[in-house]
Design an enzyme around this catalytic site. Structure first.
Site, PDB file in Angstrom:
ATOM      1  N   ASP A  56       0.854  -1.185   0.000  1.00  0.00           N
ATOM      2  CA  ASP A  56       0.000   0.000   0.000  1.00  0.00           C
ATOM      3  C   ASP A  56       0.892   1.239   0.000  1.00  0.00           C
ATOM      4  O   ASP A  56       1.770   1.364   0.851  1.00  0.00           O
ATOM      5  CB  ASP A  56      -0.882  -0.021   1.260  1.00  0.00           C
ATOM      6  CG  ASP A  56      -2.130   0.825   1.108  1.00  0.00           C
ATOM      7  OD1 ASP A  56      -2.066   1.839   0.406  1.00  0.00           O
ATOM      8  OD2 ASP A  56      -3.163   0.457   1.702  1.00  0.00           O
ATOM      9  N   SER A  87      -3.319  -7.643   5.202  1.00  0.00           N
ATOM     10  CA  SER A  87      -1.984  -7.660   5.784  1.00  0.00           C
ATOM     11  C   SER A  87      -2.021  -7.282   7.274  1.00  0.00           C
ATOM     12  O   SER A  87      -1.137  -7.684   8.039  1.00  0.00           O
ATOM     13  CB  SER A  87      -1.098  -6.695   4.997  1.00  0.00           C
ATOM     14  OG  SER A  87       0.224  -6.845   5.362  1.00  0.00           O
ATOM     15  N   HIS A 138      -0.398   4.333   0.054  1.00  0.00           N
ATOM     16  CA  HIS A 138      -1.121   5.464   0.655  1.00  0.00           C
ATOM     17  C   HIS A 138      -0.513   5.784   2.018  1.00  0.00           C
ATOM     18  O   HIS A 138      -0.708   5.041   2.973  1.00  0.00           O
ATOM     19  CB  HIS A 138      -2.593   5.114   0.847  1.00  0.00           C
ATOM     20  CG  HIS A 138      -3.322   4.861  -0.437  1.00  0.00           C
ATOM     21  ND1 HIS A 138      -3.405   3.618  -0.998  1.00  0.00           N
ATOM     22  CD2 HIS A 138      -4.007   5.692  -1.251  1.00  0.00           C
ATOM     23  CE1 HIS A 138      -4.118   3.695  -2.110  1.00  0.00           C
ATOM     24  NE2 HIS A 138      -4.490   4.935  -2.298  1.00  0.00           N
TER      25      HIS A 138
HETATM   26  C1  B12 Z   1      -4.804  10.035  -2.191  1.00  0.00           C
HETATM   27  C2  B12 Z   1      -5.201   8.689  -2.771  1.00  0.00           C
HETATM   28  C3  B12 Z   1      -4.265   8.048  -3.589  1.00  0.00           C
HETATM   29  C4  B12 Z   1      -2.857   8.586  -3.823  1.00  0.00           C
HETATM   30  C5  B12 Z   1      -1.984   8.217  -2.608  1.00  0.00           C
HETATM   31  C6  B12 Z   1      -0.856   9.188  -2.350  1.00  0.00           C
HETATM   32  C7  B12 Z   1      -0.159   8.985  -1.041  1.00  0.00           C
HETATM   33  N1  B12 Z   1       1.090   9.393  -0.985  1.00  0.00           N
HETATM   34  O1  B12 Z   1      -0.703   8.509  -0.072  1.00  0.00           O
HETATM   35  C8  B12 Z   1      -2.471   7.815  -5.123  1.00  0.00           C
HETATM   36  C9  B12 Z   1      -2.827   8.682  -6.321  1.00  0.00           C
HETATM   37  C10 B12 Z   1      -1.024   7.384  -5.252  1.00  0.00           C
HETATM   38  C11 B12 Z   1      -3.416   6.615  -5.071  1.00  0.00           C
HETATM   39  C12 B12 Z   1      -3.177   5.435  -5.753  1.00  0.00           C
HETATM   40  C13 B12 Z   1      -4.054   4.352  -5.791  1.00  0.00           C
HETATM   41  N2  B12 Z   1      -5.261   4.280  -5.179  1.00  0.00           N
HETATM   42 CO1  B12 Z   1      -5.903   5.635  -3.948  1.00  0.00          CO
HETATM   43  N3  B12 Z   1      -6.814   6.924  -2.936  1.00  0.00           N
HETATM   44  C14 B12 Z   1      -6.483   8.116  -2.505  1.00  0.00           C
HETATM   45  C15 B12 Z   1      -7.705   8.761  -1.806  1.00  0.00           C
HETATM   46  C16 B12 Z   1      -8.412   9.675  -2.792  1.00  0.00           C
HETATM   47  C17 B12 Z   1      -7.424   9.537  -0.541  1.00  0.00           C
HETATM   48  C18 B12 Z   1      -6.578   8.828   0.505  1.00  0.00           C
HETATM   49  C19 B12 Z   1      -5.972   9.849   1.455  1.00  0.00           C
HETATM   50  O2  B12 Z   1      -4.777  10.126   1.414  1.00  0.00           O
HETATM   51  N4  B12 Z   1      -6.805  10.484   2.257  1.00  0.00           N
HETATM   52  C20 B12 Z   1      -6.364  11.513   3.191  1.00  0.00           C
HETATM   53  C21 B12 Z   1      -5.772  10.867   4.453  1.00  0.00           C
HETATM   54  C22 B12 Z   1      -5.323  11.938   5.411  1.00  0.00           C
HETATM   55  O3  B12 Z   1      -6.798  10.098   5.029  1.00  0.00           O
HETATM   56  P1  B12 Z   1      -6.591   8.593   5.589  1.00  0.00           P
HETATM   57  O4  B12 Z   1      -5.455   7.971   4.909  1.00  0.00           O
HETATM   58  O5  B12 Z   1      -7.883   7.894   5.634  1.00  0.00           O
HETATM   59  O6  B12 Z   1      -6.082   8.856   7.089  1.00  0.00           O
HETATM   60  C23 B12 Z   1      -6.851   9.397   8.133  1.00  0.00           C
HETATM   61  C24 B12 Z   1      -7.589   8.328   8.967  1.00  0.00           C
HETATM   62  O7  B12 Z   1      -7.967   7.200   8.211  1.00  0.00           O
HETATM   63  C25 B12 Z   1      -6.685   8.018  10.111  1.00  0.00           C
HETATM   64  N5  B12 Z   1      -5.659   6.970   9.955  1.00  0.00           N
HETATM   65  C26 B12 Z   1      -4.862   6.703   8.889  1.00  0.00           C
HETATM   66  N6  B12 Z   1      -4.006   5.742   9.158  1.00  0.00           N
HETATM   67  C27 B12 Z   1      -4.207   5.350  10.415  1.00  0.00           C
HETATM   68  C28 B12 Z   1      -3.585   4.383  11.189  1.00  0.00           C
HETATM   69  C29 B12 Z   1      -4.009   4.165  12.497  1.00  0.00           C
HETATM   70  C30 B12 Z   1      -3.344   3.125  13.307  1.00  0.00           C
HETATM   71  C31 B12 Z   1      -5.101   4.934  13.013  1.00  0.00           C
HETATM   72  C32 B12 Z   1      -5.572   4.665  14.376  1.00  0.00           C
HETATM   73  C33 B12 Z   1      -5.712   5.913  12.242  1.00  0.00           C
HETATM   74  C34 B12 Z   1      -5.272   6.129  10.949  1.00  0.00           C
HETATM   75  O8  B12 Z   1      -6.067   9.266  10.351  1.00  0.00           O
HETATM   76  C35 B12 Z   1      -5.852   9.978   9.114  1.00  0.00           C
HETATM   77  C36 B12 Z   1      -5.967  11.449   9.361  1.00  0.00           C
HETATM   78  O9  B12 Z   1      -7.228  11.830   9.885  1.00  0.00           O
HETATM   79  C37 B12 Z   1      -8.562   7.482  -1.477  1.00  0.00           C
HETATM   80  C38 B12 Z   1     -10.075   7.697  -1.410  1.00  0.00           C
HETATM   81  C39 B12 Z   1     -10.511   8.264  -0.115  1.00  0.00           C
HETATM   82  N7  B12 Z   1     -11.486   9.102  -0.186  1.00  0.00           N
HETATM   83  O10 B12 Z   1      -9.979   7.908   0.938  1.00  0.00           O
HETATM   84  C40 B12 Z   1      -8.181   6.559  -2.634  1.00  0.00           C
HETATM   85  C41 B12 Z   1      -8.285   5.028  -2.458  1.00  0.00           C
HETATM   86  C42 B12 Z   1      -7.775   4.618  -1.105  1.00  0.00           C
HETATM   87  N8  B12 Z   1      -7.411   4.529  -3.524  1.00  0.00           N
HETATM   88  C43 B12 Z   1      -7.858   3.455  -4.110  1.00  0.00           C
HETATM   89  C44 B12 Z   1      -7.202   2.773  -5.187  1.00  0.00           C
HETATM   90  C45 B12 Z   1      -7.968   1.637  -5.835  1.00  0.00           C
HETATM   91  C46 B12 Z   1      -5.930   3.161  -5.629  1.00  0.00           C
HETATM   92  C47 B12 Z   1      -5.127   2.459  -6.747  1.00  0.00           C
HETATM   93  C48 B12 Z   1      -5.065   0.948  -6.688  1.00  0.00           C
HETATM   94  C49 B12 Z   1      -5.731   2.916  -8.080  1.00  0.00           C
HETATM   95  C50 B12 Z   1      -5.191   2.232  -9.313  1.00  0.00           C
HETATM   96  N9  B12 Z   1      -6.022   1.430  -9.981  1.00  0.00           N
HETATM   97  O11 B12 Z   1      -4.050   2.455  -9.645  1.00  0.00           O
HETATM   98  C51 B12 Z   1      -3.711   3.101  -6.529  1.00  0.00           C
HETATM   99  C52 B12 Z   1      -2.892   2.207  -5.579  1.00  0.00           C
HETATM  100  C53 B12 Z   1      -1.464   2.300  -5.651  1.00  0.00           C
HETATM  101  C54 B12 Z   1      -0.795   1.388  -4.595  1.00  0.00           C
HETATM  102  N10 B12 Z   1       0.143   0.568  -5.028  1.00  0.00           N
HETATM  103  O12 B12 Z   1      -1.110   1.413  -3.432  1.00  0.00           O
HETATM  104  C55 B12 Z   1      -9.191   3.028  -3.550  1.00  0.00           C
HETATM  105  C56 B12 Z   1      -9.142   1.760  -2.705  1.00  0.00           C
HETATM  106  C57 B12 Z   1     -10.335   0.874  -2.989  1.00  0.00           C
HETATM  107  C58 B12 Z   1     -10.341  -0.384  -2.200  1.00  0.00           C
HETATM  108  N11 B12 Z   1     -10.388  -1.502  -2.902  1.00  0.00           N
HETATM  109  O13 B12 Z   1     -10.329  -0.383  -1.004  1.00  0.00           O
HETATM  110  C59 B12 Z   1      -9.659   4.348  -2.834  1.00  0.00           C
HETATM  111  C60 B12 Z   1     -10.596   4.099  -1.657  1.00  0.00           C
HETATM  112  C61 B12 Z   1     -10.360   5.211  -3.891  1.00  0.00           C
HETATM  113  C62 B12 Z   1     -11.255   4.512  -4.807  1.00  0.00           C
HETATM  114  N12 B12 Z   1     -12.538   4.410  -4.529  1.00  0.00           N
HETATM  115  O14 B12 Z   1     -10.793   4.072  -5.830  1.00  0.00           O
HETATM  116  N13 B12 Z   1      -4.479   6.875  -4.257  1.00  0.00           N
END
Ligand code: B12
Lengths: 219, 473
Positions: free
Chosen positions: A106, A162, A108
């Site tokens: 992953d 994982s 992300h």
């Molecule tokens: C940004 C993003 C990307 C970026 C990532 C950049 C980066 N450096 O992280 C890029 C463009 C690279 C990307 C790529 C891909 N992505 Co993407 N991505 C997103 C997106 C739009 C936002 C994620 C994000 O960063 N949110 C902002 C952060 C701050 O939020 P967060 O991670 O959720 O974290 C918060 C909380 O969850 C929590 N938290 C996070 N971690 C932890 C850990 C603990 C222990 C705790 C307690 C809390 C906690 O605190 C954080 C802050 O409040 C999501 C959709 C979405 N709306 O979430 C899709 C999403 C995750 N991606 C998805 C997909 C499919 C992909 C790709 C496979 C697409 C493709 N076909 O190529 C690739 C994967 C590449 C890979 N090898 O992993 C899907 C996953 C679907 C699924 N099956 O579950 C999503 C859901 C979108 C979608 N509907 O398609 N992506």
């Protein structure tokens, strides 16, 4: 122990807020040389300054780089203070050690970065393993760092398995009971956390800090 | 594709560019460049700025800032630890030979996407679908069919699968091969069932690593006329796995769609930084991936959506910058917080459609309902709605679009932190007949009435494409 002057207090807080690690380090040494209580520097200056920075980030008044630089400055200052605490034979001021990473395959990592920074700014020692972290790497780091908490982030339904594998690995090698294991990230919820036998889940970074605090208290 | 002749040169730069520590790249190079360019080009987007600005000078300054950003930062390959860099003139040459229109899909369903200008009267391309949102396996075909059967959907973009043969899927393993094949087979079934066997498909969403893409691209049943995704890792990073996809897609002569999700408040910064990053990011995807279409989905770090007011204020001027100064095919992804069965979803979709159409986007992608993370909380009806609003807005002035967007934002703003994920597909559709329930249709009609009252002409002959056609079969 000597009182910390108001000026030093203000300057150190400002250096932390600005993310100026060199200055924060120098001021911390100055405080220690002046006979300040290291614990008081951590509790009375670093934690409040970083809590404020965390709040500013949540309100988008500052952005991730500023938040992370402030976290870095706090880390450097805290390391010096921890040394002094250890040398004096006092108990560590750190709330506990958290090993954190985004799970295998992953990329992300933005959410994980935010959680990691907020945890360190609230007084945890954070060991960030980055992204694409294999179960065995979580285990190795947890043992090596004598972690209290292992935190795993996963954003996809195809990578969250994982988290289960990692927990199972900890169990299989008989190390599960030593650590609290928590999970988060967009693909995860409380139900999943319960299903895989995690100790906690939080929906956002602020809640992750509260979760870690509560887990440390009970352990 | 003629812009793909650079493939070997790009790979060379990936191996030979200047070395930089990732932390240095993230923490210093990117934010410092952003701050510098924001000041140099006087880019200011105040918190009360219009959602759809009408300021060509701002758009053009943003373009210059994005171009300079692309030159200064380049793309970091995290496997080689090197930056791929290009000079300004190399960049201008490359974006000059990139395509300005593109035909996707096969007879009799092929569709051509065209470059558009702000306020263009040309209809925007509609790429309908759940954009990667995971779906339960047993609902997957019906969900995809619900989009494919919408006549206004020009091209489709898949969801991903929660399980495969009832097993947990796993990236970068044999399970990814099965997931990707499953996706391909089920989507092809869905378009066949919908009566559109040649519909161009954005596939495979289940290819998280390079494995899924390698196994299905140009497999006998998924010809090169479909479109394939490659992400650029936010901000401005790539790796061997992603470049493997790039090389493979070009060598098979397939269509490469790249995407990049800059994060609000991330290393690029706030409204201004995001706007520069959108422009520079699209240019960099063209440089590193030699792509045919690009999309950005600037994401809110706490709600996961693209529809927050600050994000909309960055998307519109950035889109105008790109469409006024290049002929790149730029698409806008709509990621609302609302899910099926909620008015919130429809208000958000209306706002972002109006904004993108009037700002000159070439295509709309989505909607990726419920922030794309709630399994199965997606349905074809919201893609129909997205298209209807978009087509009614063809030729609309930016000022008029701004008025309507403001009305919509006022109706959903308070819901953004409430996670109104709505209902799962099988609660808003009859899954056998693949038709929306009366309840969901009623909500959709209500919001359309509200839009009519606000002055959006959803019933004109032009909105229904009765006069003139941009695409022919
Ligand atoms: C940004 C993003 C990307 C970026 C990532 C950049 C980066 N450096 O992280 C890029 C463009 C690279 C990307 C790529 C891909 N992505 Co993407 N991505 C997103 C997106 C739009 C936002 C994620 C994000 O960063 N949110 C902002 C952060 C701050 O939020 P967060 O991670 O959720 O974290 C918060 C909380 O969850 C929590 N938290 C996070 N971690 C932890 C850990 C603990 C222990 C705790 C307690 C809390 C906690 O605190 C954080 C802050 O409040 C999501 C959709 C979405 N709306 O979430 C899709 C999403 C995750 N991606 C998805 C997909 C499919 C992909 C790709 C496979 C697409 C493709 N076909 O190529 C690739 C994967 C590449 C890979 N090898 O992993 C899907 C996953 C679907 C699924 N099956 O579950 C999503 C859901 C979108 C979608 N509907 O398609 N992506």
């Amino acid at each position: 122990m000597a009182e910390i002057t108001e000026q030093l207090r203000a300057e150190l807080s400002e250096a932390l807020r600005q993310g100026d690690a060199d200055k924060a380090e120098a001021l911390t040494r100055q405080a220690l040389d002046g006979g300040a209580d290291p614990l008081e520097v951590i509790q009375g200056i670093i934690v409040p300054a970083l809590t404020e920075v965390g709040q500013l980030f949540q309100e988008f008044k500052i952005f991730l780089p500023e938040l992370m630089l402030a976290g870095e400055a706090a880390k450097r200052a805290t390391a010096i203070l921890e040394e002094a605490i250890a040398a004096s034979g006092q108990a560590s001021a750190s709330l506990g050690t958290v090993v954190i990473g985004t799970v295998e395959n992953d990329v992300h990592d933005i959410g994980k970065n935010i959680v990691s920074t907020l945890l360190s700014s609230h007084g945890f020692k954070v060991v960030d393993l980055g992204r694409d972290v294999a179960p065995s790497a979580f285990l190795d780091a947890a043992l090596k760092e004598q972690a209290d908490i292992v935190a795993m982030s996963s954003l996809m339904t195809t990578t969250r398995p994982s988290q289960r594998s990692t927990i199972n690995l900890f169990k299989e090698v008989g190390e599960r009971e030593k650590f609290k294991i928590i999970v988060g990230g967009g693909s995860v919820n409380q139900q999943w956390a319960d299903e895989i036998g995690a100790d906690g889940y939080a929906a956002d970074a602020a809640a992750a800090v509260e979760l870690c605090k509560s887990l440390i208290q009970v352990s | 594709m003629r812009n793909a002749v650079r493939l070997v040169d790009v790979l060379d730069r990936m191996e030979a560019g200047p070395i930089i520590e990732e932390e240095d790249f993230d923490m210093r190079l990117v934010p410092e460049t952003m701050a510098e360019l924001q000041a140099k080009y006087d880019i200011s987007i105040p918190p009360d700025a219009p959602f759809v600005p009408d300021d060509d000078a701002l758009a053009d300054r943003l373009f210059e800032a994005g171009l300079e950003m692309a030159e200064a930062i380049g793309v970091l390959c995290t496997d080689t630890g090197r930056r791929m860099l290009w000079t300004r003139s190399e960049i201008l040459d490359a974006i000059g030979i990139a395509p300005d229109h593109l035909t996707v899909g096969a007879f009799p369903d092929a569709h051509t996407e065209y470059k558009r200008l702000p306020e263009d009267t040309r209809r925007i391309t509609i790429k309908g679908g759940p954009v990667g949102t995971p779906s339960p396996e047993h609902l997957y075909v019906a969900i995809q069919q619900s989009y494919a059967q919408e006549p206004l959907v020009d091209l489709m973009i898949d969801g991903s699968l929660e399980t495969v043969y009832g097993r947990e899927g796993r990236s970068h393993s044999p399970w990814e091969v099965l997931l990707s094949w499953h996706e391909m087979e089920m989507v092809l079934t869905a378009v066949q069932r919908a009566g559109r066997p040649g519909l161009g498909i954005g596939c495979t969403e289940n290819s998280v690593s390079e494995i899924g893409e390698l196994t299905v691209t140009a497999a006998d049943r998924l010809g090169p006329h479909h479109w394939h995704h490659v992400a650029m890792i936010s901000e401005f990073k790539t790796n061997y796995a992603l470049m493997t996809k790039v090389a493979h897609i070009h060598k098979t002569g397939s269509i490469l769609h790249s995407f990049y999700n800059t994060i609000y408040g991330g290393t690029a910064g706030g409204r201004e930084g995001m706007a520069i990053a959108i422009v520079g990011g699209c240019i960099l995807m063209q440089m590193a991936y030699m792509t045919t279409t690009h999309s950005v989905s600037p994401t809110h770090p706490f709600y996961g959506n693209t529809t927050s007011p600050d994000i909309l204020r960055a998307i519109a001027p950035a889109q105008q910058a790109l469409s006024r100064n290049t002929h790149l095919l730029n698409d806008v992804v709509i990621t609302p917080v609302g899910g099926p069965g909620t008015k919130t979803l429809l208000y958000e979709v209306a706002a972002q459609s109006l904004l993108a159409v009037s700002s000159g986007a070439a295509a709309l992608i989505g909607p990726r309902s419920a922030a794309g993370t709630e399994p199965g909380h997606v349905s074809g009806l919201e893609a129909r709605f997205m298209a209807e609003v978009a087509h009614a807005a063809a030729g609309m002035s930016r000022a008029e679009a701004n008025r309507l967007v403001a009305e919509m934002v006022a109706r959903y703003k308070a819901d953004l932190d409430q996670r109104p994920v709505g209902k799962r597909f099988d609660e808003v559709y009859d899954v056998v007949r693949v038709q929306p329930t009366e309840e969901w249709l009623g909500i959709y009609e209500e919001v359309k009435s509200e839009l009519r009252e606000l002055g959006l002409n959803l019933d004109s002959a032009a909105a229904h494409d009765c006069v003139g056609r941009s695409t022919t079969v």
